[in-house]
Design a protein around this motif. Structure first.
Motif, PDB file in Angstrom:
ATOM      1  N   ASN A  73       0.830  -1.194   0.000  1.00 12.77           N
ATOM      2  CA  ASN A  73       0.000   0.000   0.000  1.00 12.77           C
ATOM      3  C   ASN A  73       0.870   1.252   0.000  1.00 12.77           C
ATOM      4  O   ASN A  73       2.082   1.181  -0.054  1.00 12.77           O
ATOM      5  CB  ASN A  73      -0.923  -0.007   1.216  1.00 12.77           C
ATOM      6  CG  ASN A  73      -1.912  -1.151   1.160  1.00 12.77           C
ATOM      7  OD1 ASN A  73      -2.350  -1.540   0.083  1.00 12.77           O
ATOM      8  ND2 ASN A  73      -2.252  -1.696   2.298  1.00 12.77           N
ATOM      9  N   ASN A  74       0.229   2.385   0.105  1.00 15.40           N
ATOM     10  CA  ASN A  74       0.960   3.652   0.149  1.00 15.40           C
ATOM     11  C   ASN A  74       1.835   3.685   1.393  1.00 15.40           C
ATOM     12  O   ASN A  74       1.384   3.339   2.484  1.00 15.40           O
ATOM     13  CB  ASN A  74      -0.017   4.816   0.164  1.00 15.40           C
ATOM     14  CG  ASN A  74      -0.891   4.834  -1.074  1.00 15.40           C
ATOM     15  OD1 ASN A  74      -0.666   4.078  -2.013  1.00 15.40           O
ATOM     16  ND2 ASN A  74      -1.880   5.693  -1.079  1.00 15.40           N
ATOM     17  N   ARG A  98       5.491   5.803   3.126  1.00 15.53           N
ATOM     18  CA  ARG A  98       6.608   6.762   3.051  1.00 15.53           C
ATOM     19  C   ARG A  98       7.807   6.127   3.746  1.00 15.53           C
ATOM     20  O   ARG A  98       7.723   5.737   4.904  1.00 15.53           O
ATOM     21  CB  ARG A  98       6.235   8.072   3.721  1.00 15.53           C
ATOM     22  CG  ARG A  98       7.427   9.025   3.819  1.00 15.53           C
ATOM     23  CD  ARG A  98       7.008  10.400   4.191  1.00 15.53           C
ATOM     24  NE  ARG A  98       6.551  11.035   2.954  1.00 15.53           N
ATOM     25  CZ  ARG A  98       6.213  12.309   2.855  1.00 15.53           C
ATOM     26  NH1 ARG A  98       6.248  13.081   3.910  1.00 15.53           N
ATOM     27  NH2 ARG A  98       5.836  12.805   1.700  1.00 15.53           N
ATOM     28  N   ASP A 104       8.070   8.108  -1.458  1.00 17.22           N
ATOM     29  CA  ASP A 104       6.675   7.710  -1.297  1.00 17.22           C
ATOM     30  C   ASP A 104       6.404   6.599  -2.296  1.00 17.22           C
ATOM     31  O   ASP A 104       6.629   6.763  -3.504  1.00 17.22           O
ATOM     32  CB  ASP A 104       5.740   8.893  -1.533  1.00 17.22           C
ATOM     33  CG  ASP A 104       5.835   9.917  -0.416  1.00 17.22           C
ATOM     34  OD1 ASP A 104       5.616   9.542   0.747  1.00 17.22           O
ATOM     35  OD2 ASP A 104       6.149  11.088  -0.704  1.00 17.22           O
ATOM     36  N   GLU A 135       3.670   3.959  -3.886  1.00 10.46           N
ATOM     37  CA  GLU A 135       2.239   3.775  -4.102  1.00 10.46           C
ATOM     38  C   GLU A 135       2.044   2.623  -5.074  1.00 10.46           C
ATOM     39  O   GLU A 135       2.633   2.616  -6.159  1.00 10.46           O
ATOM     40  CB  GLU A 135       1.638   5.066  -4.666  1.00 10.46           C
ATOM     41  CG  GLU A 135       0.129   5.082  -4.696  1.00 10.46           C
ATOM     42  CD  GLU A 135      -0.395   6.443  -5.097  1.00 10.46           C
ATOM     43  OE1 GLU A 135      -0.862   6.560  -6.250  1.00 10.46           O
ATOM     44  OE2 GLU A 135      -0.313   7.376  -4.280  1.00 10.46           O
ATOM     45  N   LYS A 148       6.527   6.689  -6.243  1.00  7.57           N
ATOM     46  CA  LYS A 148       5.656   7.763  -6.714  1.00  7.57           C
ATOM     47  C   LYS A 148       6.405   9.092  -6.687  1.00  7.57           C
ATOM     48  O   LYS A 148       6.430   9.812  -7.683  1.00  7.57           O
ATOM     49  CB  LYS A 148       4.400   7.853  -5.848  1.00  7.57           C
ATOM     50  CG  LYS A 148       3.453   8.939  -6.306  1.00  7.57           C
ATOM     51  CD  LYS A 148       2.220   9.031  -5.444  1.00  7.57           C
ATOM     52  CE  LYS A 148       1.345  10.163  -5.941  1.00  7.57           C
ATOM     53  NZ  LYS A 148       0.301  10.497  -4.993  1.00  7.57           N
TER      54      LYS A 148
END
Length: 125
Positions: free
Chosen positions: A2-3, A5, A34, A36, A41
């Motif tokens: 998933n997303n 950082r 980041d 994604e 991303k």
């Protein structure tokens, strides 16, 4: 994946082509990536905070305040490792990679081990 950082201790000027800053608290700068959908991303940088003897938790809090959820590093002491666990940042051992980009790709591919006590050092550089 998933997303997420992630932060990677880096040599100046940071970025995916930068060399790894092998000890998280003494690096020049952090590369912030980041992720994604299992891909990079965005890539940015974040200045490190001053690291004085006994102040190893300052960089931990600094990264947590910037919404970092994972750290890829080559070295850290036991105290900051415990600090990362307390603030909810997962740490991964990436000490065998020359560049930030190589470490990030290994992380995306699921090839980095969780940072454990066997990877910790006594502190310093």
């Amino acid at each position: 994946m998933n997303n997420l950082r992630i932060a990677i201790p880096s040599n100046n000027p940071g970025g995916l082509d930068a060399g790894m800053g092998m000890h998280f608290g003494h690096c020049d700068i952090y590369t912030i990536v980041d992720i994604e959908g299992g891909a990079v991303k965005t890539v940015s940088t974040l200045e490190n905070v001053p690291h004085v003897q006994g102040g190893c938790l300052a960089p931990v809090q600094h990264l947590a305040s910037h919404n970092v959820k994972a750290l890829l590093a080559g070295g850290m002491g036991m105290r900051p490792l415990m600090g990362f666990r307390q603030v909810g940042i997962d740490a991964y051992f990436a000490g065998s990679f020359a560049t930030v980009g190589q470490a990030v790709q290994a992380f995306i591919d699921g090839k980095l081990p969780a940072f454990s006590t066997e990877f910790t050092c006594g502190g310093g550089k």
